[in-house]
Design a protein around this motif. Structure first.
Motif, PDB file in Angstrom:
ATOM      1  N   ALA A  58       0.829  -1.205   0.000  1.00 46.14           N
ATOM      2  CA  ALA A  58       0.000   0.000   0.000  1.00 46.14           C
ATOM      3  C   ALA A  58       0.862   1.253   0.000  1.00 46.14           C
ATOM      4  CB  ALA A  58      -0.929  -0.012   1.210  1.00 46.14           C
ATOM      5  N   ALA A  59       1.951   1.240   0.749  1.00 44.44           N
ATOM      6  CA  ALA A  59       2.866   2.391   0.770  1.00 44.44           C
ATOM      7  C   ALA A  59       3.552   2.565  -0.579  1.00 44.44           C
ATOM      8  CB  ALA A  59       3.901   2.208   1.870  1.00 44.44           C
ATOM      9  N   GLU A  60       3.859   1.457  -1.259  1.00 46.22           N
ATOM     10  CA  GLU A  60       4.488   1.529  -2.571  1.00 46.22           C
ATOM     11  C   GLU A  60       3.546   2.086  -3.619  1.00 46.22           C
ATOM     12  OE1 GLU A  60       6.241  -1.925  -4.576  1.00 46.22           O
ATOM     13  OE2 GLU A  60       7.845  -1.735  -3.112  1.00 46.22           O
ATOM     14  N   ARG A  61       2.265   1.707  -3.533  1.00 47.67           N
ATOM     15  CA  ARG A  61       1.280   2.215  -4.486  1.00 47.67           C
ATOM     16  C   ARG A  61       1.059   3.713  -4.325  1.00 47.67           C
ATOM     17  NH1 ARG A  61      -2.454  -1.493  -2.709  1.00 47.67           N
ATOM     18  NH2 ARG A  61      -1.643  -3.514  -3.245  1.00 47.67           N
ATOM     19  N   ALA A  62       1.271   4.224  -3.113  1.00 49.31           N
ATOM     20  CA  ALA A  62       1.052   5.636  -2.851  1.00 49.31           C
ATOM     21  C   ALA A  62       2.190   6.507  -3.386  1.00 49.31           C
ATOM     22  CB  ALA A  62       0.891   5.867  -1.347  1.00 49.31           C
ATOM     23  N   ASP A  69       9.280   4.300 -15.219  1.00 51.93           N
ATOM     24  CA  ASP A  69      10.140   3.864 -14.121  1.00 51.93           C
ATOM     25  C   ASP A  69      10.318   2.354 -14.187  1.00 51.93           C
ATOM     26  OD1 ASP A  69      10.525   6.368 -13.117  1.00 51.93           O
ATOM     27  OD2 ASP A  69       8.930   6.239 -11.622  1.00 51.93           O
ATOM     28  N   PRO A  70      11.540   1.873 -13.948  1.00 49.20           N
ATOM     29  CA  PRO A  70      11.744   0.419 -14.011  1.00 49.20           C
ATOM     30  C   PRO A  70      11.106  -0.289 -12.819  1.00 49.20           C
ATOM     31  CG  PRO A  70      13.753   1.506 -13.341  1.00 49.20           C
ATOM     32  CD  PRO A  70      12.776   2.589 -13.684  1.00 49.20           C
ATOM     33  N   ASN A  71      10.560  -1.466 -13.078  1.00 49.08           N
ATOM     34  CA  ASN A  71      10.055  -2.320 -12.015  1.00 49.08           C
ATOM     35  C   ASN A  71      10.458  -3.753 -12.332  1.00 49.08           C
ATOM     36  OD1 ASN A  71       8.275  -3.199 -13.980  1.00 49.08           O
ATOM     37  ND2 ASN A  71       6.591  -1.948 -13.252  1.00 49.08           N
ATOM     38  N   TYR A  72      10.036  -4.703 -11.527  1.00 46.35           N
ATOM     39  CA  TYR A  72      10.470  -6.082 -11.724  1.00 46.35           C
ATOM     40  C   TYR A  72       9.945  -6.689 -13.019  1.00 46.35           C
ATOM     41  CZ  TYR A  72      12.339  -6.219  -7.035  1.00 46.35           C
ATOM     42  OH  TYR A  72      13.078  -5.975  -5.922  1.00 46.35           O
TER      43      TYR A  72
END
Length: 137
Positions: A58-62, A69-72
């Motif tokens: 939830a903190a990451e989504r905020a 942006d790169p992600n996995y």
């Protein structure tokens, strides 16, 4: 003589007998430093709050992520130089052998005898699971 260590004595120019060396603070140490671990649980130890996976997500989504942006999921890796590992179609163990008739992979003699007793429709099913292109008629 000055006391350099417990057993050795070094002659001094201006001393008349054994004398203790004055404790001089070392230049690289901070004399006011207090380690947070000294003194037990009360002395400067911070209580850490643990977050579960739901709170972290939830903190990451905020966070204000951009589209580029790169992600996995977007990280591309070059192809591997190592050959792909081959696994047995029957047991899932690492397979060193392939049956020349059915083209099924196996790892032990027992699996080989089991593969030879299989009917052709079951062999076709195993090959379809592995997505093999050469299906035996």
């Amino acid at each position: 003589m000055e006391a350099m260590s417990e057993n050795k004595m070094v002659p001094s120019d201006f001393s008349t007998g054994p004398m203790e060396k004055a404790a001089k603070p070392l230049p690289f140490k901070d004399p006011n430093f207090v380690h947070s671990g000294h003194g037990g649980a009360v002395a400067g130890k911070k209580n850490r709050t643990w977050k579960n996976l739901k709170q972290i997500l939830a903190a990451e989504r905020a966070l204000p992520w951009q589209l580029n942006d790169p992600n996995y999921f977007s990280i591309d890796a070059p192809p591997s130089f190592k050959p792909a590992k081959k696994y047995s179609d029957v047991s899932g163990l690492l397979a060193n052998y392939t049956d020349p008739q059915s083209k099924l992979r196996f790892s032990t003699i027992e699996e080989f005898s089991y593969i030879r007793r299989l009917p052709s429709d079951v062999v076709t099913g195993y090959l379809a699971l592995r997505k093999a292109t050469s299906i035996v008629p």
